[in-house]
Design an enzyme around this catalytic site. Structure first.
Site, PDB file in Angstrom:
ATOM      1  N   HIS A 124      38.370  41.614  36.493  1.00 28.28           N
ATOM      2  CA  HIS A 124      38.861  42.983  36.641  1.00 28.28           C
ATOM      3  C   HIS A 124      37.647  43.880  36.916  1.00 28.28           C
ATOM      4  O   HIS A 124      36.538  43.588  36.467  1.00 28.28           O
ATOM      5  CB  HIS A 124      39.532  43.382  35.324  1.00 28.28           C
ATOM      6  N   ASP A 180      36.090  39.002  28.329  1.00 31.44           N
ATOM      7  CA  ASP A 180      37.049  40.080  28.516  1.00 31.44           C
ATOM      8  C   ASP A 180      38.413  39.539  28.069  1.00 31.44           C
ATOM      9  O   ASP A 180      39.065  38.791  28.796  1.00 31.44           O
ATOM     10  CB  ASP A 180      37.067  40.501  29.987  1.00 31.44           C
ATOM     11  N   GLN A 217      43.601  40.427  28.610  1.00 32.38           N
ATOM     12  CA  GLN A 217      44.864  39.729  28.879  1.00 32.38           C
ATOM     13  C   GLN A 217      45.024  38.485  28.010  1.00 32.38           C
ATOM     14  O   GLN A 217      46.014  37.774  28.133  1.00 32.38           O
ATOM     15  CB  GLN A 217      44.947  39.328  30.364  1.00 32.38           C
ATOM     16  N   LYS A 232      47.768  47.021  25.371  1.00 33.31           N
ATOM     17  CA  LYS A 232      48.324  45.801  25.985  1.00 33.31           C
ATOM     18  C   LYS A 232      48.862  44.846  24.919  1.00 33.31           C
ATOM     19  O   LYS A 232      49.275  43.733  25.229  1.00 33.31           O
ATOM     20  CB  LYS A 232      47.248  45.100  26.812  1.00 33.31           C
ATOM     21  N   CYS A 255      43.239  46.200  40.359  1.00 33.35           N
ATOM     22  CA  CYS A 255      41.847  46.445  39.939  1.00 33.35           C
ATOM     23  C   CYS A 255      41.046  45.139  39.942  1.00 33.35           C
ATOM     24  O   CYS A 255      40.214  44.908  39.047  1.00 33.35           O
ATOM     25  CB  CYS A 255      41.768  47.095  38.571  1.00 33.35           C
TER      26      CYS A 255
HETATM   27  N1  C6P Z   1      44.484  45.638  33.604  1.00 35.71           N
HETATM   28  C1  C6P Z   1      46.564  45.648  34.838  1.00 35.71           C
HETATM   29  O1  C6P Z   1      47.609  46.168  35.230  1.00 35.71           O
HETATM   30  P1  C6P Z   1      41.887  49.001  30.048  1.00 35.71           P
HETATM   31  O2  C6P Z   1      42.339  49.760  31.252  1.00 35.71           O
HETATM   32  O3  C6P Z   1      40.523  49.393  29.613  1.00 35.71           O
HETATM   33  O4  C6P Z   1      42.868  49.006  28.929  1.00 35.71           O
HETATM   34  O5  C6P Z   1      41.806  47.460  30.476  1.00 35.71           O
HETATM   35  C2  C6P Z   1      41.001  47.085  31.551  1.00 35.71           C
HETATM   36  C3  C6P Z   1      41.194  45.651  31.881  1.00 35.71           C
HETATM   37  C4  C6P Z   1      40.149  44.766  31.680  1.00 35.71           C
HETATM   38  N2  C6P Z   1      40.270  43.460  31.918  1.00 35.71           N
HETATM   39  C5  C6P Z   1      41.424  42.936  32.373  1.00 35.71           C
HETATM   40  C6  C6P Z   1      41.518  41.460  32.612  1.00 35.71           C
HETATM   41  C7  C6P Z   1      42.522  43.773  32.625  1.00 35.71           C
HETATM   42  O6  C6P Z   1      43.663  43.235  33.063  1.00 35.71           O
HETATM   43  C8  C6P Z   1      42.400  45.166  32.380  1.00 35.71           C
HETATM   44  C9  C6P Z   1      43.527  46.103  32.679  1.00 35.71           C
HETATM   45  C10 C6P Z   1      45.660  46.438  33.925  1.00 35.71           C
HETATM   46  O7  C6P Z   1      46.257  44.508  35.155  1.00 35.71           O
HETATM   47  C11 C6P Z   1      45.340  47.779  34.487  1.00 35.71           C
HETATM   48  S1  C6P Z   1      44.419  47.687  35.982  1.00 35.71           S
END
Ligand code: C6P
Length: 393
Positions: free
Chosen positions: A105, A182, A185, A208, A348
């Site tokens: 991401h 990270d 997910q 999430k 993203c």
């Molecule tokens: N992915 C998706 O729709 P934040 O925005 O900080 O809570 O998470 C960022 C982030 C970091 N790593 C991974 C693997 C992610 O999937 C995400 C967020 C969302 O897939 C929003 S783009």
């Protein structure tokens, strides 16, 4: 939604919230609202207890060594920026390498690019193979003393690919490099034991995993958190402030500058309680079932391509696909008319989409509240999209 019951298939973006989480946030604001770690009065002590209690719950959820290993942040993005700036900027220099994967991401790409601008470090990428697994064939050749960090996604938000944690942790150890996972997910969807994972840092977002927005966490090994500099300065994170120099508060407070997201932390604590009551094995098993069923049914939709591993027990519940040459946004629009919420776009993860040679995908993603019936509705919606765009003519 548009005359149908909502089928919410976008939990990789953010999850819905159980009543227990809403109640916990509401109760905090109604009965405990005050700032933490400051007031010399009972209400503030109650707020502080609620905030620190949430930290302890999150620590236990990931089997951390203790609450002080958990730093609250705004989410995975902020946590990764903390690591890149607080650790990377101060400890990396020209010639050093940070190894990433092509499925990262942007939150695990751009902060390292910013560090590279300041330090001259080199970013090196592992790609995906034809089965959408991280290609480890070139890893051994990559490993030398220049590699200082291996940072990777525990689970791709596009393909559902699992980061090969054991192999990458071992690889990092063999050259004394740091491991950053990270878990945005991963942590919401499967049991997590950071002591078993043996990484240096793990980050994730509360929204999430049934919690509120604006709260997330960075777990770090105690020695890493000690050696890391704060990326943000201000109130709450100091032991003393002089005119030209300051000393930091102990970990984890030295990373929590300013008034923290108190009610959100309390809400995350309630989300963790909820998930633990359901049981993370049960959450994982339910998602395996839904994802397996979705992959099976999607395979029967003509002209549909799924981008991701095929074994539902060795992947996450984010399922990206394209349908002939219909644009992903058009697919999402037709599905929306059926009350089905999916995400469309680059998610993203532009380097990954370029690697897959697609500008955008539609993505269905599942969580503990989704049903097989909703998968059937997704399939019916996709068959309708075929009709709308004349594929069945
Ligand atoms: N992915 C998706 O729709 P934040 O925005 O900080 O809570 O998470 C960022 C982030 C970091 N790593 C991974 C693997 C992610 O999937 C995400 C967020 C969302 O897939 C929003 S783009």
């Amino acid at each position: 939604m548009n005359g149908h019951p909502l089928a919410y298939l976008d939990s990789a973006a953010t999850t819905q919230k159980p009543i227990q989480v809403l109640d916990a946030v509401d109760d905090f604001y109604r009965t405990k609202n005050s700032n933490v770690h400051r007031g010399a009065y009972a209400l503030s002590a109650e707020a502080t207890d609620a905030y620190e209690g949430a930290r302890a719950k999150v620590a236990s959820f990931i089997n951390a060594g203790g609450p002080d290993e958990v730093v609250f942040s705004r989410g995975a993005t902020t946590s990764l920026n903390h690591i890149a700036y607080g650790w990377g900027l101060n400890r990396l220099s020209e010639g050093d390498r940070v190894v990433l994967t092509i499925m990262e991401h942007h939150a695990n790409v751009v902060p390292w690019q910013l560090v590279a601008r300041h330090t001259g470090i080199e970013l090196v990428y592992l790609t995906l193979d034809d089965h959408y697994e991280v290609d480890l064939s070139g890893l051994a050749d990559l490993l030398d003393e220049r590699v200082k960090v291996i940072a990777f996604s525990g689970m791709s938000n596009v393909t559902g690919t699992l980061g090969p944690a054991r192999t990458l942790v071992e690889a990092a150890r063999s050259v004394g490099a740091l491991v950053v996972v990270d878990g945005a997910q991963l942590v919401p969807h499967a049991p997590m034991d950071v002591q078993d994972l043996d990484a240096d840092f793990l980050v994730f977002s509360g929204h999430k995993m049934l919690g509120p927005t604006g709260i997330g966490a960075m777990w770090g090994k105690p020695e890493r958190l000690e050696e890391m500099e704060p990326a943000e300065g201000g109130g709450e994170m100091i032991a003393d402030v002089g005119l030209y120099e300051s000393r930091w508060a102990p970990v984890p407070h030295k990373f929590e500058a300013g008034t923290p997201p108190i009610a959100q932390a309390v809400g995350l604590g309630a989300a963790v309680d909820y998930l633990q009551k359901v049981g993370m094995e049960a959450v994982r098993d339910h998602e395996h079932e839904i994802t397996g069923y979705a992959l099976k049914r999607l395979a029967d939709v003509p002209d549909l391509t799924v981008y991701g591993p095929t074994d539902p027990t060795h992947r996450g519940g984010a399922v990206s696909f394209s349908l002939a040459d219909i644009h992903a946004h058009d697919i999402a629009t037709v599905l929306d008319e059926h009350g089905i919420a999916v995400r469309a776009g680059h998610h993203c993860a532009k380097p990954l989409l370029r690697h897959l040679h697609v500008p955008a995908t539609a993505r269905a993603s599942f969580y503990l509240y989704n049903t097989l019936d909703e998968v059937d509705r997704l399939i019916d919606g996709l068959l309708d999209a075929r009709r709308v765009f004349g594929l069945d003519a």
